[in-house]
Design a protein around this motif. Structure first.
Motif, mmCIF file in Angstrom:
data_model
loop_
_atom_site.group_PDB
_atom_site.id
_atom_site.type_symbol
_atom_site.label_atom_id
_atom_site.label_comp_id
_atom_site.label_asym_id
_atom_site.label_seq_id
_atom_site.Cartn_x
_atom_site.Cartn_y
_atom_site.Cartn_z
ATOM 1 N N PHE A 274 12.680 8.535 -22.683
ATOM 2 C CA PHE A 274 12.688 9.662 -23.622
ATOM 3 C C PHE A 274 13.884 9.555 -24.563
ATOM 4 N N ALA A 275 15.046 9.167 -24.014
ATOM 5 C CA ALA A 275 16.248 9.028 -24.843
ATOM 6 C C ALA A 275 16.031 7.941 -25.887
ATOM 7 N N THR A 276 15.348 6.870 -25.479
ATOM 8 C CA THR A 276 15.051 5.786 -26.421
ATOM 9 C C THR A 276 14.196 6.296 -27.576
ATOM 10 N N LEU A 277 13.154 7.041 -27.203
ATOM 11 C CA LEU A 277 12.274 7.574 -28.249
ATOM 12 C C LEU A 277 13.030 8.538 -29.159
ATOM 13 N N LYS A 278 13.934 9.286 -28.559
ATOM 14 C CA LYS A 278 14.726 10.218 -29.360
ATOM 15 C C LYS A 278 15.608 9.447 -30.335
ATOM 16 N N ALA A 279 16.152 8.332 -29.852
ATOM 17 C CA ALA A 279 17.032 7.519 -30.703
ATOM 18 C C ALA A 279 16.276 6.932 -31.883
ATOM 19 N N ILE A 280 14.987 6.631 -31.696
ATOM 20 C CA ILE A 280 14.262 6.076 -32.847
ATOM 21 C C ILE A 280 13.607 7.177 -33.673
ATOM 22 N N GLY A 281 13.925 8.431 -33.404
ATOM 23 C CA GLY A 281 13.542 9.480 -34.341
ATOM 24 C C GLY A 281 12.545 10.507 -33.854
ATOM 25 N N TYR A 282 12.112 10.427 -32.576
ATOM 26 C CA TYR A 282 11.201 11.464 -32.086
ATOM 27 C C TYR A 282 11.949 12.766 -31.884
ATOM 28 N N GLU A 283 11.256 13.870 -32.198
ATOM 29 C CA GLU A 283 11.888 15.186 -32.089
ATOM 30 C C GLU A 283 11.697 15.767 -30.696
ATOM 31 N N GLN A 284 12.524 16.741 -30.388
ATOM 32 C CA GLN A 284 12.476 17.409 -29.083
ATOM 33 C C GLN A 284 11.079 17.964 -28.788
ATOM 34 N N GLY A 285 10.462 18.532 -29.821
ATOM 35 C CA GLY A 285 9.143 19.142 -29.644
ATOM 36 C C GLY A 285 8.116 18.158 -29.112
ATOM 37 N N TYR A 286 8.248 16.906 -29.510
ATOM 38 C CA TYR A 286 7.315 15.871 -29.051
ATOM 39 C C TYR A 286 7.355 15.758 -27.529
ATOM 40 N N PHE A 287 8.556 15.786 -26.963
ATOM 41 C CA PHE A 287 8.695 15.610 -25.515
ATOM 42 C C PHE A 287 8.188 16.830 -24.767
ATOM 43 N N ILE A 288 8.392 17.984 -25.368
ATOM 44 C CA ILE A 288 7.860 19.208 -24.754
ATOM 45 C C ILE A 288 6.338 19.106 -24.686
ATOM 46 N N ARG A 289 5.753 18.583 -25.766
ATOM 47 C CA ARG A 289 4.294 18.437 -25.769
ATOM 48 C C ARG A 289 3.848 17.402 -24.735
ATOM 49 N N VAL A 290 4.667 16.348 -24.555
ATOM 50 C CA VAL A 290 4.334 15.344 -23.539
ATOM 51 C C VAL A 290 4.300 16.003 -22.154
ATOM 52 N N VAL A 291 5.320 16.820 -21.870
ATOM 53 C CA VAL A 291 5.406 17.462 -20.553
ATOM 54 C C VAL A 291 4.221 18.408 -20.349
ATOM 55 N N PHE A 292 3.916 19.203 -21.373
ATOM 56 C CA PHE A 292 2.806 20.151 -21.222
ATOM 57 C C PHE A 292 1.465 19.436 -21.122
ATOM 58 N N ALA A 293 1.349 18.320 -21.842
ATOM 59 C CA ALA A 293 0.108 17.553 -21.738
ATOM 60 C C ALA A 293 -0.040 17.016 -20.316
ATOM 61 N N SER A 294 1.062 16.526 -19.733
ATOM 62 C CA SER A 294 1.015 16.048 -18.342
ATOM 63 C C SER A 294 0.564 17.181 -17.430
ATOM 64 N N ALA A 295 1.167 18.348 -17.624
ATOM 65 C CA ALA A 295 0.827 19.512 -16.799
ATOM 66 C C ALA A 295 -0.655 19.836 -16.944
ATOM 67 N N PHE A 296 -1.152 19.755 -18.168
ATOM 68 C CA PHE A 296 -2.563 20.061 -18.426
ATOM 69 C C PHE A 296 -3.470 19.052 -17.722
ATOM 70 N N PHE A 297 -3.135 17.772 -17.844
ATOM 71 C CA PHE A 297 -3.961 16.743 -17.199
ATOM 72 C C PHE A 297 -3.972 16.945 -15.683
ATOM 73 N N LEU A 298 -2.798 17.248 -15.122
ATOM 74 C CA LEU A 298 -2.731 17.468 -13.679
ATOM 75 C C LEU A 298 -3.600 18.661 -13.286
ATOM 76 N N ALA A 299 -3.562 19.708 -14.116
ATOM 77 C CA ALA A 299 -4.365 20.899 -13.835
ATOM 78 C C ALA A 299 -5.843 20.524 -13.779
ATOM 79 N N VAL A 300 -6.300 19.785 -14.794
ATOM 80 C CA VAL A 300 -7.722 19.439 -14.863
ATOM 81 C C VAL A 300 -8.088 18.475 -13.738
#
Lengths: 387, 225
Positions: free
Chosen positions: A298-324
């Motif tokens: 995640f830190a690597t992706l942040k260093a190349i310009g990904y925003e915080q919101g992207y990682f939040i979406r990654v976490v919620f997407a994981s949570a969603f997939f686990l739910a389903v």
């Protein structure tokens, strides 16, 4: 923008399927919570459904009940004359009393006594909308005859078989009676079995009761009469200690008793919440350790310009997939367990669409909450500290 | 040509109060477009800290740091993210996402902009991987690649977005002489083709010859230019 959610979701998916062992463990956690909640809701609904199984089969427009009656299975009696007064209202066509009592029934084979519910009614009336009762009402006019509920628990004995063999004499409340036929109603948490009989036979089984003290009054109106209006008129006329219920209100009253008055509603509610919490902790743990392990990525992706919101979406997407992923097998397993439970407790436990949606929303909220708790860990992924 | 990176009297320290630890003292340096600059120096000289400030990963408060016409001193998160997106980063460790294939790792850089179609992204990523000599390893996961190959994937990841600047933090540290030299040569060759500026921190003297200019940092001070 599709990419706004698609890309983080795709990354979440790829990371989930990369570590199969962890994925299976996570799915098991959600599945466990899912089954737990399904079973709690299943038992609760079965309880409510069975509690109202008897009033559900009553055929009337309005019902009189003493205000002190908590529920049908533990009624407080009131005077029959109170019911007769309603005949003064021009909309009322017919009224019938119903007598209720719990009494021990002796198993014909084992002679073990077990309590069941006895309904006493006028065999000339049509207050039960159960076909098999209607067909045998003539027989109930005879002395000391009863009909037995086939859906009663098996502890009362194999009545159908016994009747076929001509063994139909037993005792209820230490009073000798003959079972002359069967009907189908269903057991509830209050009573393990049911018997219907005539008013006169009811008084013989319960010698301390008398016909002028009734438990429930059933009122039938003329077809063109307004139920609500008649209900309002009767409320004004009748003594203040009786409730005037419509059919739906009677159901609701019974359901409320089990949900609120009896501790049972609370127990199932508590079990449901515990299922939610256990699932929450499991999913949170999985997401949390995932973030901790992937901190570097995640830190690597942040260093190349990904925003915080992207990682939040990654976490919620994981949570969603686990739910389903946890919900689908959890739901399938619960269907099987419902069938198993039905065969064990003799109560209907249907898997309804309503229940499926409820549990899915429940599991989804659980995973979302776990996601909310886990995203705080994202702060640890600071590229400045990593390199 | 104007400087693409213009640092003027940059000072930076860790800690606060009595424990304050100055790391960079009045660093002034200007780097032109297309230049390849190596920063060397002993451990603890502040090389990596300098690089993270240029890359918008660390907030500095004193002096002036102009990168791609953006002031990074006391900048907000948006400015830093904007700068980061125009910079390619190569890390000491390869830092690839281990759940993704080489191709997917490289195209992560392109997903950010979201201006290309999926097919275009994969094509450009494949071209870039072919350029670093990994055309036959597109669908390998990092675990299945050697250390040198992984570092070349991360070179491809840094360059695929056609950045104006590439920052590299000891890219050869975990590599043997040959694969380290290979990775840096490929970086140099591709950067020269596209006029990309490279700022490379290293204390690996085997690769000094790729540089246009070598800057030596010691105790937070630039010794000679």
């Amino acid at each position: 923008m599709i990419g706004w959610f698609y890309f983080p979701a795709r990354l979440a998916w790829r990371q989930l399927v990369f570590d199969r062992t962890k994925l299976v463990a996570a799915i098991c956690g959600v599945l466990f919570a899912c089954v737990l909640v399904f079973m709690q809701l299943g038992f609760r609904d079965a309880l409510y459904a069975s509690a109202i199984s008897a009033p559900l089969k009553l055929n009337g427009d309005l019902f009189l009940m003493h205000k002190q009656s908590e529920a049908l299975w533990r009624p407080v009696t009131f005077k029959r004359s109170e019911l007769m007064r309603t005949l003064g209202n021009p909309a009322v066509a017919e009224v019938y009393p119903l007598y209720l009592g719990l009494a021990p029934f002796k198993n014909i084979e084992t002679r073990v006594k077990r309590t069941l519910m006895v309904y006493g009614f006028d065999p000339d009336s049509q207050i039960f909308s159960v076909e098999t009762i209607r067909g045998q009402q003539a027989g109930l006019k005879l002395k000391d005859t009863v009909l037995f509920d086939e859906y009663s628990r098996p502890e009362f004995g194999p009545l159908r078989q016994l009747l076929d063999n001509g063994r139909n004499i037993t005792e209820i409340n230490d009073y000798k009676i003959a079972v002359i036929g069967l009907f189908k109603l269903g057991v509830s948490f209050a009573a393990d079995g049911n018997i219907v009989t005539s008013e006169l036979n009811f008084m013989r089984i319960f010698p301390k009761r008398n016909r002028s003290d009734i438990d429930l009054g059933i009122i039938k109106l003329y077809p063109d009469a307004s139920i609500e209006q008649t209900q309002a008129e009767l409320r004004l006329r009748l003594n203040e200690f009786v409730n005037v219920f419509t059919y739906e209100e009677l159901m609701q009253y019974e359901r409320n008793y089990w949900a609120n008055m009896a501790p049972i509603g609370f127990i199932f509610g508590f079990g449901t919440v515990m299922g939610w919490v256990v699932g929450l902790v499991i999913v949170y743990q999985i997401l949390f350790t995932d973030i901790a392990n992937l901190r570097n990525e995640f830190a690597t992706l942040k260093a190349i310009g990904y925003e915080q919101g992207y990682f939040i979406r990654v976490v919620f997407a994981s949570a969603f997939f686990l739910a389903v992923l946890g919900f689908v097998p959890g739901c399938a397993l619960s269907v099987g367990l419902y069938h198993l439970a039905e065969s064990q407790i003799f109560m209907p436990m249907p898997m309804t669409l309503n229940k499926v949606t409820t549990v899915f929303v429940f599991i989804l909220s659980m995973c979302a909450m776990a996601g909310f708790l886990a995203i705080r860990k994202l702060k640890a992924a600071d590229p400045a500290d990593m390199f | 040509m104007t400087a693409i990176i213009d640092v003027d009297r940059l000072s930076f320290s860790f800690g606060s109060g009595a424990l304050v630890q100055p790391v960079l003292k009045d660093v002034t340096i200007a780097i032109r477009q297309g230049e390849i600059v190596l920063i060397t120096g002993p451990s603890g000289s502040g090389k990596t800290t300098f690089l993270t400030i240029i890359g918008g990963l660390r907030q500095a408060f004193h002096g002036s740091v102009m990168v791609l016409d953006q002031q990074l001193i006391n900048s907000n998160e948006q400015v830093k993210i904007k700068v980061r997106q125009q910079i390619g980063y190569i890390f000491q460790q390869h830092n690839l996402l281990k759940s993704l294939t080489a191709l997917q790792n490289v195209s992560m850089t392109l997903e950010m902009g979201n201006t290309l179609t999926e097919q275009q992204r994969l094509e450009r990523s494949a071209q870039m991987l072919t350029a670093v000599g990994l055309g036959d390893r597109l669908h390998y996961k990092p675990d299945q690649l050697s250390a040198g190959q992984r570092q070349r994937v991360s070179v491809a990841r840094a360059l695929v977005g056609q950045p104006k600047i590439v920052l590299a933090d000891e890219p050869t540290a975990s590599l043997d002489k040959q694969s380290g030299y290979e990775a840096v040569s490929i970086l140099k060759q591709l950067a020269k083709e596209s006029q990309t500026t490279i700022l490379l921190v290293t204390h690996d003297y085997r690769i000094l010859d790729v540089a246009d200019r070598v800057v030596e940092l010691e105790d937070g001070v630039i010794k000679n230019t």
